[in-house]
Scaffold this motif. Structure first.
Motif, PDB file in Angstrom:
ATOM      1  N   GLU A 152       0.824  -1.206   0.000  1.00  0.00           N
ATOM      2  CA  GLU A 152       0.000   0.000   0.000  1.00  0.00           C
ATOM      3  C   GLU A 152       0.862   1.261   0.000  1.00  0.00           C
ATOM      4  O   GLU A 152       1.762   1.412   0.822  1.00  0.00           O
ATOM      5  CB  GLU A 152      -0.890  -0.009   1.239  1.00  0.00           C
ATOM      6  CG  GLU A 152      -2.258   0.564   0.972  1.00  0.00           C
ATOM      7  CD  GLU A 152      -3.036   0.695   2.269  1.00  0.00           C
ATOM      8  OE1 GLU A 152      -2.772  -0.095   3.197  1.00  0.00           O
ATOM      9  OE2 GLU A 152      -3.879   1.604   2.342  1.00  0.00           O
ATOM     10  N   GLY A 153       0.580   2.148  -0.904  1.00  0.00           N
ATOM     11  CA  GLY A 153       1.246   3.443  -0.916  1.00  0.00           C
ATOM     12  C   GLY A 153       2.701   3.407  -1.342  1.00  0.00           C
ATOM     13  O   GLY A 153       3.438   4.352  -1.082  1.00  0.00           O
ATOM     14  N   PHE A 154       3.122   2.310  -2.029  1.00  0.00           N
ATOM     15  CA  PHE A 154       4.547   2.211  -2.375  1.00  0.00           C
ATOM     16  C   PHE A 154       4.986   3.325  -3.317  1.00  0.00           C
ATOM     17  O   PHE A 154       5.999   3.987  -3.087  1.00  0.00           O
ATOM     18  CB  PHE A 154       4.855   0.857  -3.011  1.00  0.00           C
ATOM     19  CG  PHE A 154       6.285   0.734  -3.465  1.00  0.00           C
ATOM     20  CD1 PHE A 154       7.285   0.409  -2.572  1.00  0.00           C
ATOM     21  CD2 PHE A 154       6.643   0.980  -4.795  1.00  0.00           C
ATOM     22  CE1 PHE A 154       8.608   0.313  -2.979  1.00  0.00           C
ATOM     23  CE2 PHE A 154       7.964   0.891  -5.207  1.00  0.00           C
ATOM     24  CZ  PHE A 154       8.940   0.555  -4.291  1.00  0.00           C
ATOM     25  N   TRP A 155       4.196   3.548  -4.361  1.00  0.00           N
ATOM     26  CA  TRP A 155       4.641   4.535  -5.361  1.00  0.00           C
ATOM     27  C   TRP A 155       4.567   5.947  -4.812  1.00  0.00           C
ATOM     28  O   TRP A 155       5.415   6.779  -5.105  1.00  0.00           O
ATOM     29  CB  TRP A 155       3.849   4.382  -6.670  1.00  0.00           C
ATOM     30  CG  TRP A 155       4.211   3.087  -7.328  1.00  0.00           C
ATOM     31  CD1 TRP A 155       3.438   1.970  -7.428  1.00  0.00           C
ATOM     32  CD2 TRP A 155       5.481   2.745  -7.909  1.00  0.00           C
ATOM     33  NE1 TRP A 155       4.135   0.957  -8.037  1.00  0.00           N
ATOM     34  CE2 TRP A 155       5.395   1.400  -8.349  1.00  0.00           C
ATOM     35  CE3 TRP A 155       6.678   3.440  -8.098  1.00  0.00           C
ATOM     36  CZ2 TRP A 155       6.463   0.743  -8.959  1.00  0.00           C
ATOM     37  CZ3 TRP A 155       7.733   2.790  -8.710  1.00  0.00           C
ATOM     38  CH2 TRP A 155       7.624   1.459  -9.131  1.00  0.00           C
ATOM     39  N   GLN A 156       3.534   6.197  -3.966  1.00  0.00           N
ATOM     40  CA  GLN A 156       3.478   7.507  -3.317  1.00  0.00           C
ATOM     41  C   GLN A 156       4.732   7.713  -2.464  1.00  0.00           C
ATOM     42  O   GLN A 156       5.320   8.781  -2.429  1.00  0.00           O
ATOM     43  CB  GLN A 156       2.244   7.631  -2.416  1.00  0.00           C
ATOM     44  CG  GLN A 156       0.934   7.786  -3.166  1.00  0.00           C
ATOM     45  CD  GLN A 156       0.188   6.476  -3.212  1.00  0.00           C
ATOM     46  OE1 GLN A 156       0.754   5.443  -3.589  1.00  0.00           O
ATOM     47  NE2 GLN A 156      -1.079   6.502  -2.846  1.00  0.00           N
ATOM     48  N   MET A 157       5.119   6.627  -1.768  1.00  0.00           N
ATOM     49  CA  MET A 157       6.314   6.698  -0.919  1.00  0.00           C
ATOM     50  C   MET A 157       7.556   6.992  -1.767  1.00  0.00           C
ATOM     51  O   MET A 157       8.384   7.832  -1.398  1.00  0.00           O
ATOM     52  CB  MET A 157       6.462   5.370  -0.147  1.00  0.00           C
ATOM     53  CG  MET A 157       7.664   5.278   0.752  1.00  0.00           C
ATOM     54  SD  MET A 157       9.118   4.658  -0.105  1.00  0.00           S
ATOM     55  CE  MET A 157       8.743   2.917  -0.185  1.00  0.00           C
ATOM     56  N   TYR A 177      -0.800   9.102   1.678  1.00  0.00           N
ATOM     57  CA  TYR A 177       0.574   8.620   1.813  1.00  0.00           C
ATOM     58  C   TYR A 177       1.545   9.638   1.222  1.00  0.00           C
ATOM     59  O   TYR A 177       2.681   9.330   0.942  1.00  0.00           O
ATOM     60  CB  TYR A 177       0.750   7.300   1.063  1.00  0.00           C
ATOM     61  CG  TYR A 177       0.155   6.121   1.781  1.00  0.00           C
ATOM     62  CD1 TYR A 177       0.814   5.572   2.874  1.00  0.00           C
ATOM     63  CD2 TYR A 177      -1.045   5.559   1.368  1.00  0.00           C
ATOM     64  CE1 TYR A 177       0.279   4.479   3.533  1.00  0.00           C
ATOM     65  CE2 TYR A 177      -1.586   4.479   2.027  1.00  0.00           C
ATOM     66  CZ  TYR A 177      -0.923   3.941   3.112  1.00  0.00           C
ATOM     67  OH  TYR A 177      -1.444   2.872   3.764  1.00  0.00           O
ATOM     68  N   SER A 178       1.082  10.875   1.049  1.00  0.00           N
ATOM     69  CA  SER A 178       1.809  11.781   0.161  1.00  0.00           C
ATOM     70  C   SER A 178       3.142  12.255   0.725  1.00  0.00           C
ATOM     71  O   SER A 178       4.006  12.678  -0.030  1.00  0.00           O
ATOM     72  CB  SER A 178       0.941  12.997  -0.191  1.00  0.00           C
ATOM     73  OG  SER A 178       0.739  13.776   0.966  1.00  0.00           O
ATOM     74  N   THR A 179       3.342  12.208   2.053  1.00  0.00           N
ATOM     75  CA  THR A 179       4.657  12.629   2.555  1.00  0.00           C
ATOM     76  C   THR A 179       5.342  11.506   3.326  1.00  0.00           C
ATOM     77  O   THR A 179       6.225  11.750   4.135  1.00  0.00           O
ATOM     78  CB  THR A 179       4.545  13.874   3.465  1.00  0.00           C
ATOM     79  OG1 THR A 179       3.756  13.534   4.607  1.00  0.00           O
ATOM     80  CG2 THR A 179       3.925  15.041   2.746  1.00  0.00           C
ATOM     81  N   ARG A 180       4.908  10.267   3.088  1.00  0.00           N
ATOM     82  CA  ARG A 180       5.523   9.147   3.820  1.00  0.00           C
ATOM     83  C   ARG A 180       6.821   8.743   3.145  1.00  0.00           C
ATOM     84  O   ARG A 180       6.854   8.471   1.954  1.00  0.00           O
ATOM     85  CB  ARG A 180       4.564   7.975   3.868  1.00  0.00           C
ATOM     86  CG  ARG A 180       4.935   7.007   4.952  1.00  0.00           C
ATOM     87  CD  ARG A 180       3.770   6.165   5.357  1.00  0.00           C
ATOM     88  NE  ARG A 180       2.683   6.978   5.913  1.00  0.00           N
ATOM     89  CZ  ARG A 180       1.675   6.460   6.601  1.00  0.00           C
ATOM     90  NH1 ARG A 180       1.628   5.160   6.805  1.00  0.00           N
ATOM     91  NH2 ARG A 180       0.726   7.226   7.072  1.00  0.00           N
ATOM     92  N   LEU A 181       7.902   8.697   3.907  1.00  0.00           N
ATOM     93  CA  LEU A 181       9.220   8.459   3.326  1.00  0.00           C
ATOM     94  C   LEU A 181       9.673   7.009   3.523  1.00  0.00           C
ATOM     95  O   LEU A 181       9.138   6.276   4.362  1.00  0.00           O
ATOM     96  CB  LEU A 181      10.253   9.399   3.961  1.00  0.00           C
ATOM     97  CG  LEU A 181       9.919  10.889   3.895  1.00  0.00           C
ATOM     98  CD1 LEU A 181      10.999  11.699   4.586  1.00  0.00           C
ATOM     99  CD2 LEU A 181       9.762  11.339   2.457  1.00  0.00           C
TER     100      LEU A 181
END
Lengths: 274, 318
Positions: free
Chosen positions: B86-91, B267-271
């Motif tokens: 989940e949210g890999f590409w956003q990360m 997930y927009s600022t998850r690093l």
């Protein structure tokens, strides 16, 4: 025209510095103010606003003295290891002429590259297997190990610059290698030790990841973990948080003020040489 | 003939002897002591750096929850699975944007500042004072900086919106707007990082000999020309170093960006670092977390290798 340009330059420098310092000004005055005053008059402080209630509350809430003791213990013991072991290794590498030491040096220096968080998962498993989970000693050993490569780098670089005649006379007089390290080199290492102390000290004092991962955050809080007490999902009492972060940072700021010269030196050396 | 033979053989015997002599008993004792001096450093580094490094690679090939005794070998499955978590590409986008944005802003800001501080109009004291002022945030921990900036960005009560309102502007939702929040996190990171680069740049600028500028000025070069043709080329090594060290620092950052934005909105600022921590300590997927950790190590090693090559090239300067 030239004078005008000069004044303009100085003015913009002063102004940009003031803007840059706004966050610090904001939290330092905020630490003495009530929440309503922080919100209503964020940039102003008047004598009637000032109180020390935030500090009194923060000391209790973050168990300041316990956290200070834990952070202090971890920092002092691991720094002692970093300085002692690093200078011993640096002495061997810099003063004993053998290919093996140079190869060893390159491998130790290569370790500086590895990001700590990359090794965090197996480290936590290792600490658990060693029975050190929840113990300050686990924290001490990790900090010592991860700060040693840079320490070895600093000490080796420094001791390579010292003249060879330094130890020759001592050897002729029958001094042992350890004696040469102890009596001849150790007294000369003050400046590089200061660099090492301040550089590693800031990192260890400010650490969050190690403490948060291997200590029990309730029973053995360190300062940087304890300040999270003011940071729930809803940060409501800004004043407490500000007082807390100031008390958590003051000791390391004082150390920096003392050793600033050496810190800058180490920074530049580290950047130029690797 | 026989005499020549003896001479040669005695010569070679002498050579062998001298090679032996180089490590005389005194030398050998010194080497033995030296090796003993390396023992504590070696033990600590092997146990707490090298062993975990090997283990993180091993874990990344296994399905493991960190607690149970059985680790199932699954080859590269953890790596293959990553893009579908989940949210890999956003990360991936957030991490890259954070690293690039932070580095670019830090470099530009600190270069301008260093130039302003290097100006010969400034006395030694002023220069030292301003350098300390700009360096100061670098002593604060990531947690401290993160907490302060999160409070400053607060929509209703933060100081930034209060200033905007005072200036007659409308308040901005810094921490809940896609895109803008990425920028907000970057600003906080820039604030915490700029001082380091200023110190390096300033040291670089001050090592440029003033005669170079004078000569160019005598030849009629303008200030802009001097900057472009002397200062910037002379500063190229410092710029490279600062770009590389800042981007490494940005890839490694954990608590500062986490405290400012909590990875939100969405997930927009998850690093990357925050995902490693999450997989390991919140969802108990040690294998997936380790695969991410290996990727982080590879990214940082790659940047460091570039740094090493650049530094090797200019070793003759120092």
């Amino acid at each position: 025209m030239k004078v005008f340009k000069r004044v303009l330059g100085s003015l913009s420098l002063a102004l940009s510095t003031a803007v840059f310092w706004l966050p610090i000004y904001y939290f330092v005055i905020g630490a003495f103010k009530k929440r309503t005053d922080i919100v209503k008059f964020p940039l102003v402080v008047r004598p009637e606003m000032i109180s020390f209630d935030n500090y009194a509350y923060a000391i209790k809430k973050m168990k300041l003295f316990q956290a200070l003791g834990n952070t202090g213990f971890i920092t002092l013991v691991s720094l002692a290891m970093v300085v002692l072991f690093g200078s011993l290794a640096g002495f061997a590498i810099a003063r004993i002429n053998h290919r093996g030491f140079r190869i060893y040096y390159s491998s130790i220096i290569a370790l500086m590259v590895i990001p700590f968080i990359g090794a965090l998962i197996p480290l936590v498993v290792l600490i658990k297997n060693m029975g050190l989970y929840g113990s300050l000693w686990g924290n001490v050993l990790i900090q010592a190990a991860w700060n040693l490569p840079f320490s070895v780098f600093l000490y080796t670089g420094f001791m390579r610059t010292l003249p060879k005649e330094l130890e020759e006379a001592a050897y002729i007089d029958g001094c042992s290698t350890f004696g040469v390290y102890l009596r001849i080199f150790l007294p000369l290492l003050k400046p590089v030790t200061a660099t090492c102390l301040i550089r590693a000290g800031i990192g260890i004092w400010n650490d969050y990841l190690v403490s948060a991962s291997i200590l029990n955050n309730v029973r053995k809080p360190t300062l940087m973990v304890a300040i999270y007490a003011f940071f729930g999902q809803y940060v409501s009492e800004y004043g407490y948080a500000f007082a807390g972060i100031i008390m958590a940072s003051l000791p390391i700021i004082a150390l920096f003020a003392l050793l600033q010269k050496y810190f800058i030196k180490g920074l530049v050396a580290g950047a130029i040489k690797g | 003939m026989s005499q020549a033979h003896t001479a040669r053989s005695s010569h070679s015997r002498f050579e062998r002897h001298s090679r032996f002599e180089r490590h005389s008993s005194f030398e050998r004792a010194r080497i033995r002591t030296g090796v003993a001096f390396l023992v504590p450093t070696t033990l600590l580094c092997i146990l707490f750096i090298i062993v975990p490094l090997v283990n993180v690679v091993i874990y990344s090939f296994h399905d493991w929850n960190g607690v149970s005794k059985d680790m199932a070998y699954i080859g590269l499955d953890n790596y293959r699975m990553l893009p579908s978590t989940e949210g890999f590409w956003q990360m991936a986008v957030a991490t890259l944007a954070f690293a690039v944005g932070t580095t670019a802003l830090v470099i530009v800001l600190s270069f301008i500042l260093a130039l302003a501080l290097d100006s010969k109009n400034r006395g030694r004291f002023t220069r030292g004072l301003f350098r300390t002022l700009w360096f100061f945030p670098c002593i604060l921990s990531g947690s401290v900086v993160g907490i302060v900036w999160r409070i400053m960005y607060n929509y209703n009560n933060g100081v930034i919106n209060a200033i905007l309102k005072m200036a007659g502007l409308s308040p901005v939702n810094w921490l809940e707007t896609y895109g803008l929040t990425n920028l907000a996190v970057i600003f906080a990171a820039v604030w915490a990082q700029a001082g380091l680069c200023i110190v390096i740049f300033l040291a670089g600028l001050q090592s440029i000999s003033p005669e170079l500028h004078e000569a160019a000025a005598i030849d009629g070069a303008s200030m802009g020309q001097i900057r472009r043709h002397i200062t910037i080329p002379m500063m190229a090594p410092s710029i490279t170093i600062n770009v590389l060290t800042t981007s490494i620092a940005a890839f490694k950052m954990y608590e500062l960006p986490w405290l400012v934005s909590g990875g939100l909105p969405g997930y927009s600022t998850r690093l990357l670092t925050q995902r490693i921590y999450f997989f390991a300590f919140q969802s108990g997927k040690f294998g997936v977390g380790s695969a991410l950790a290996v990727i982080l190590i590879l990214i940082i090693t790659a940047i460091s290798l570039v740094q090493l090559v650049v530094l090797r090239k200019r070793e003759d300067i120092y």
